[in-house]
Motif scaffolding. Structure first.
Motif, PDB file in Angstrom:
ATOM      1  N   SER A 184       0.816  -1.219   0.000  1.00  0.00           N
ATOM      2  CA  SER A 184       0.000   0.000   0.000  1.00  0.00           C
ATOM      3  C   SER A 184       0.852   1.272   0.000  1.00  0.00           C
ATOM      4  CB  SER A 184      -0.948   0.015   1.198  1.00  0.00           C
ATOM      5  OG  SER A 184      -0.208   0.055   2.413  1.00  0.00           O
ATOM      6  N   ARG A 185       2.116   1.156   0.417  1.00  0.00           N
ATOM      7  CA  ARG A 185       2.988   2.331   0.440  1.00  0.00           C
ATOM      8  C   ARG A 185       3.689   2.561  -0.899  1.00  0.00           C
ATOM      9  NH1 ARG A 185       6.119   0.926   5.778  1.00  0.00           N
ATOM     10  NH2 ARG A 185       7.519   2.571   5.080  1.00  0.00           N
ATOM     11  N   MET A 186       3.452   1.700  -1.875  1.00  0.00           N
ATOM     12  CA  MET A 186       4.023   1.869  -3.213  1.00  0.00           C
ATOM     13  C   MET A 186       3.035   2.644  -4.083  1.00  0.00           C
ATOM     14  SD  MET A 186       5.804  -1.819  -3.904  1.00  0.00           S
ATOM     15  CE  MET A 186       7.328  -2.295  -3.111  1.00  0.00           C
ATOM     16  N   THR A 226      -9.209  -4.244  -5.758  1.00  0.00           N
ATOM     17  CA  THR A 226     -10.288  -5.128  -5.308  1.00  0.00           C
ATOM     18  C   THR A 226     -10.304  -5.302  -3.804  1.00  0.00           C
ATOM     19  OG1 THR A 226      -8.892  -7.079  -5.646  1.00  0.00           O
ATOM     20  CG2 THR A 226     -10.331  -6.406  -7.491  1.00  0.00           C
ATOM     21  N   GLY A 227      -9.299  -4.780  -3.123  1.00  0.00           N
ATOM     22  CA  GLY A 227      -9.290  -4.890  -1.671  1.00  0.00           C
ATOM     23  C   GLY A 227      -7.903  -4.678  -1.096  1.00  0.00           C
ATOM     24  N   ARG A 228      -7.880  -4.589   0.210  1.00  0.00           N
ATOM     25  CA  ARG A 228      -6.624  -4.451   0.958  1.00  0.00           C
ATOM     26  C   ARG A 228      -6.635  -5.484   2.065  1.00  0.00           C
ATOM     27  NH1 ARG A 228      -4.098   1.300   0.564  1.00  0.00           N
ATOM     28  NH2 ARG A 228      -4.901   1.878  -1.493  1.00  0.00           N
ATOM     29  N   ARG A 229      -5.439  -5.981   2.388  1.00  0.00           N
ATOM     30  CA  ARG A 229      -5.335  -7.012   3.421  1.00  0.00           C
ATOM     31  C   ARG A 229      -3.963  -6.934   4.073  1.00  0.00           C
ATOM     32  NH1 ARG A 229      -2.618 -11.509   0.498  1.00  0.00           N
ATOM     33  NH2 ARG A 229      -2.599 -10.885  -1.696  1.00  0.00           N
ATOM     34  N   ALA A 230      -3.882  -7.496   5.239  1.00  0.00           N
ATOM     35  CA  ALA A 230      -2.604  -7.542   5.945  1.00  0.00           C
ATOM     36  C   ALA A 230      -1.652  -8.476   5.199  1.00  0.00           C
ATOM     37  CB  ALA A 230      -2.810  -8.034   7.366  1.00  0.00           C
ATOM     38  N   ASN A 231      -0.387  -8.097   5.133  1.00  0.00           N
ATOM     39  CA  ASN A 231       0.619  -8.971   4.540  1.00  0.00           C
ATOM     40  C   ASN A 231       0.907 -10.094   5.535  1.00  0.00           C
ATOM     41  OD1 ASN A 231       3.133 -10.155   3.815  1.00  0.00           O
ATOM     42  ND2 ASN A 231       3.638  -8.366   2.608  1.00  0.00           N
ATOM     43  N   PRO A 232       0.670 -11.347   5.140  1.00  0.00           N
ATOM     44  CA  PRO A 232       0.849 -12.443   6.086  1.00  0.00           C
ATOM     45  C   PRO A 232       2.305 -12.689   6.489  1.00  0.00           C
ATOM     46  CG  PRO A 232       0.366 -13.287   3.898  1.00  0.00           C
ATOM     47  CD  PRO A 232       0.207 -11.803   3.833  1.00  0.00           C
ATOM     48  N   TYR A 233       3.243 -12.144   5.726  1.00  0.00           N
ATOM     49  CA  TYR A 233       4.659 -12.379   6.002  1.00  0.00           C
ATOM     50  C   TYR A 233       5.361 -11.188   6.645  1.00  0.00           C
ATOM     51  CZ  TYR A 233       3.549 -16.083   2.759  1.00  0.00           C
ATOM     52  OH  TYR A 233       2.947 -17.149   2.157  1.00  0.00           O
ATOM     53  N   ARG A 234       4.718 -10.036   6.612  1.00  0.00           N
ATOM     54  CA  ARG A 234       5.324  -8.832   7.163  1.00  0.00           C
ATOM     55  C   ARG A 234       4.295  -8.092   8.015  1.00  0.00           C
ATOM     56  NH1 ARG A 234       9.891  -7.858   3.717  1.00  0.00           N
ATOM     57  NH2 ARG A 234      10.760  -9.937   3.591  1.00  0.00           N
ATOM     58  N   GLY A 257       2.251  -5.520   9.956  1.00  0.00           N
ATOM     59  CA  GLY A 257       2.182  -4.073   9.828  1.00  0.00           C
ATOM     60  C   GLY A 257       2.162  -3.578   8.387  1.00  0.00           C
ATOM     61  N   TRP A 258       2.431  -4.453   7.436  1.00  0.00           N
ATOM     62  CA  TRP A 258       2.392  -4.068   6.026  1.00  0.00           C
ATOM     63  C   TRP A 258       1.017  -4.415   5.459  1.00  0.00           C
ATOM     64  CZ3 TRP A 258       7.495  -5.427   3.013  1.00  0.00           C
ATOM     65  CH2 TRP A 258       8.585  -4.872   3.678  1.00  0.00           C
ATOM     66  N   THR A 259       0.538  -3.583   4.569  1.00  0.00           N
ATOM     67  CA  THR A 259      -0.769  -3.801   3.938  1.00  0.00           C
ATOM     68  C   THR A 259      -0.584  -4.038   2.450  1.00  0.00           C
ATOM     69  OG1 THR A 259      -1.827  -2.371   5.566  1.00  0.00           O
ATOM     70  CG2 THR A 259      -3.038  -2.782   3.519  1.00  0.00           C
ATOM     71  N   LEU A 260      -1.258  -5.057   1.937  1.00  0.00           N
ATOM     72  CA  LEU A 260      -1.225  -5.367   0.515  1.00  0.00           C
ATOM     73  C   LEU A 260      -2.458  -4.811  -0.168  1.00  0.00           C
ATOM     74  CD1 LEU A 260      -0.063  -9.103   0.661  1.00  0.00           C
ATOM     75  CD2 LEU A 260       1.333  -7.063   0.216  1.00  0.00           C
ATOM     76  N   VAL A 261      -2.279  -4.337  -1.391  1.00  0.00           N
ATOM     77  CA  VAL A 261      -3.371  -3.862  -2.228  1.00  0.00           C
ATOM     78  C   VAL A 261      -3.538  -4.871  -3.358  1.00  0.00           C
ATOM     79  CG1 VAL A 261      -4.187  -2.008  -3.738  1.00  0.00           C
ATOM     80  CG2 VAL A 261      -2.820  -1.461  -1.704  1.00  0.00           C
ATOM     81  N   ASP A 262      -4.712  -5.490  -3.425  1.00  0.00           N
ATOM     82  CA  ASP A 262      -5.019  -6.438  -4.503  1.00  0.00           C
ATOM     83  C   ASP A 262      -5.627  -5.683  -5.665  1.00  0.00           C
ATOM     84  OD1 ASP A 262      -4.321  -9.003  -3.268  1.00  0.00           O
ATOM     85  OD2 ASP A 262      -5.940  -8.546  -1.870  1.00  0.00           O
ATOM     86  N   MET A 263      -5.190  -6.037  -6.882  1.00  0.00           N
ATOM     87  CA  MET A 263      -5.681  -5.363  -8.085  1.00  0.00           C
ATOM     88  C   MET A 263      -5.941  -6.407  -9.163  1.00  0.00           C
ATOM     89  SD  MET A 263      -3.244  -1.955  -8.076  1.00  0.00           S
ATOM     90  CE  MET A 263      -4.469  -0.872  -8.856  1.00  0.00           C
ATOM     91  N   VAL A 264      -6.835  -6.075 -10.107  1.00  0.00           N
ATOM     92  CA  VAL A 264      -7.196  -6.997 -11.180  1.00  0.00           C
ATOM     93  C   VAL A 264      -7.461  -6.210 -12.458  1.00  0.00           C
ATOM     94  CG1 VAL A 264      -9.671  -6.999 -10.605  1.00  0.00           C
ATOM     95  CG2 VAL A 264      -8.671  -8.969 -11.788  1.00  0.00           C
ATOM     96  N   LYS A 265      -7.199  -6.866 -13.588  1.00  0.00           N
ATOM     97  CA  LYS A 265      -7.473  -6.271 -14.897  1.00  0.00           C
ATOM     98  C   LYS A 265      -7.943  -7.375 -15.839  1.00  0.00           C
ATOM     99  CE  LYS A 265      -5.192  -3.977 -18.773  1.00  0.00           C
ATOM    100  NZ  LYS A 265      -5.380  -5.066 -19.737  1.00  0.00           N
ATOM    101  N   PRO A 266      -9.119  -7.206 -16.439  1.00  0.00           N
ATOM    102  CA  PRO A 266      -9.532  -8.167 -17.465  1.00  0.00           C
ATOM    103  C   PRO A 266      -8.550  -8.099 -18.633  1.00  0.00           C
ATOM    104  CG  PRO A 266     -11.382  -6.796 -16.784  1.00  0.00           C
ATOM    105  CD  PRO A 266     -10.142  -6.192 -16.196  1.00  0.00           C
ATOM    106  N   VAL A 267      -8.219  -9.241 -19.225  1.00  0.00           N
ATOM    107  CA  VAL A 267      -7.230  -9.222 -20.304  1.00  0.00           C
ATOM    108  C   VAL A 267      -7.748  -8.606 -21.581  1.00  0.00           C
ATOM    109  CG1 VAL A 267      -5.836 -11.123 -19.425  1.00  0.00           C
ATOM    110  CG2 VAL A 267      -7.692 -11.594 -21.001  1.00  0.00           C
ATOM    111  N   ASP A 268      -9.051  -8.532 -21.741  1.00  0.00           N
ATOM    112  CA  ASP A 268      -9.577  -7.945 -22.979  1.00  0.00           C
ATOM    113  C   ASP A 268      -9.708  -6.429 -22.888  1.00  0.00           C
ATOM    114  OD1 ASP A 268     -13.146  -8.632 -22.525  1.00  0.00           O
ATOM    115  OD2 ASP A 268     -11.609  -7.944 -21.142  1.00  0.00           O
ATOM    116  N   ARG A 269      -9.360  -5.856 -21.748  1.00  0.00           N
ATOM    117  CA  ARG A 269      -9.497  -4.418 -21.561  1.00  0.00           C
ATOM    118  C   ARG A 269      -8.185  -3.727 -21.884  1.00  0.00           C
ATOM    119  NH1 ARG A 269     -11.397  -2.399 -15.875  1.00  0.00           N
ATOM    120  NH2 ARG A 269     -10.660  -0.270 -15.915  1.00  0.00           N
ATOM    121  N   ALA A 270      -8.212  -2.832 -22.839  1.00  0.00           N
ATOM    122  CA  ALA A 270      -7.008  -2.099 -23.224  1.00  0.00           C
ATOM    123  C   ALA A 270      -6.673  -1.060 -22.159  1.00  0.00           C
ATOM    124  CB  ALA A 270      -7.220  -1.413 -24.570  1.00  0.00           C
ATOM    125  N   ALA A 271      -5.403  -0.747 -22.072  1.00  0.00           N
ATOM    126  CA  ALA A 271      -4.956   0.269 -21.115  1.00  0.00           C
ATOM    127  C   ALA A 271      -5.312   1.662 -21.622  1.00  0.00           C
ATOM    128  CB  ALA A 271      -3.456   0.159 -20.904  1.00  0.00           C
TER     129      ALA A 271
END
Length: 152
Positions: free
Chosen positions: A111-113, A128-136, A138-152
């Motif tokens: 989340s700090r990136m 798509t959500g945020r969750r605690a990093n299971p290995y670190r 105090g660190w928070t992970l940000v989950d993201m997703v992109k359909p492959v048919d969607r152009a940037a």
């Protein structure tokens, strides 16, 4: 782009360490990709290298799952940053996901990136959500997703 071979291991570790060095300093600890054992990932065919001439410029670690492709890591050598190689690696992930017949590419980042999160969002990823990093703790992970048919 080419699949990594066992003899690429030292270069992969060096590039990953260099690419993530600014975050290692900010976090007071190395991000997970810096401490990863890449030998099994190379063996499984998950590591692709982007070369400029004979120099390793970047890499992507892409896992194949039944219903998605998962980007574990994208790293661009500091010498090659600012040349849109990260976008080339994201394009590769889309292309590979299409070839595997999966509908989306997923990734997670710290989340700090903020710069990386903004890049992924501009490229078409949505959070798509945020969750605690299971290995670190105090660190928070940000989950993201992109359909492959969607152009940037």
């Amino acid at each position: 782009m080419r699949l990594a071979r066992p003899d690429d291991l030292a270069g992969i570790v060096a590039l990953t360490t260099e690419a993530y060095a600014p975050y290692t300093a900010i976090f007071d600890a190395p991000p997970i990709p810096v401490t990863e054992d890449y030998a099994p990932r190379i063996e499984r065919g998950e590591v692709w290298l982007l070369e400029e001439g004979s120099t390793l410029a970047g890499l992507i670690v892409l896992e194949r799952h039944a219903d998605h492709a998962m980007i574990f890591s994208i790293a661009v050598s500091p010498v090659f940053q600012g040349r849109k190689l990260g976008i080339r690696l994201l394009d590769f992930a889309d292309k590979q996901a299409r070839s595997w017949g999966v509908p989306e590419v997923r990734l997670y980042t710290n989340s700090r990136m903020a710069r990386n999160i903004a890049l992924y969002a501009a490229y078409g990823y949505r959070e798509t959500g945020r969750r605690a990093n299971p290995y670190r703790p105090g660190w928070t992970l940000v989950d993201m997703v992109k359909p492959v048919d969607r152009a940037a």
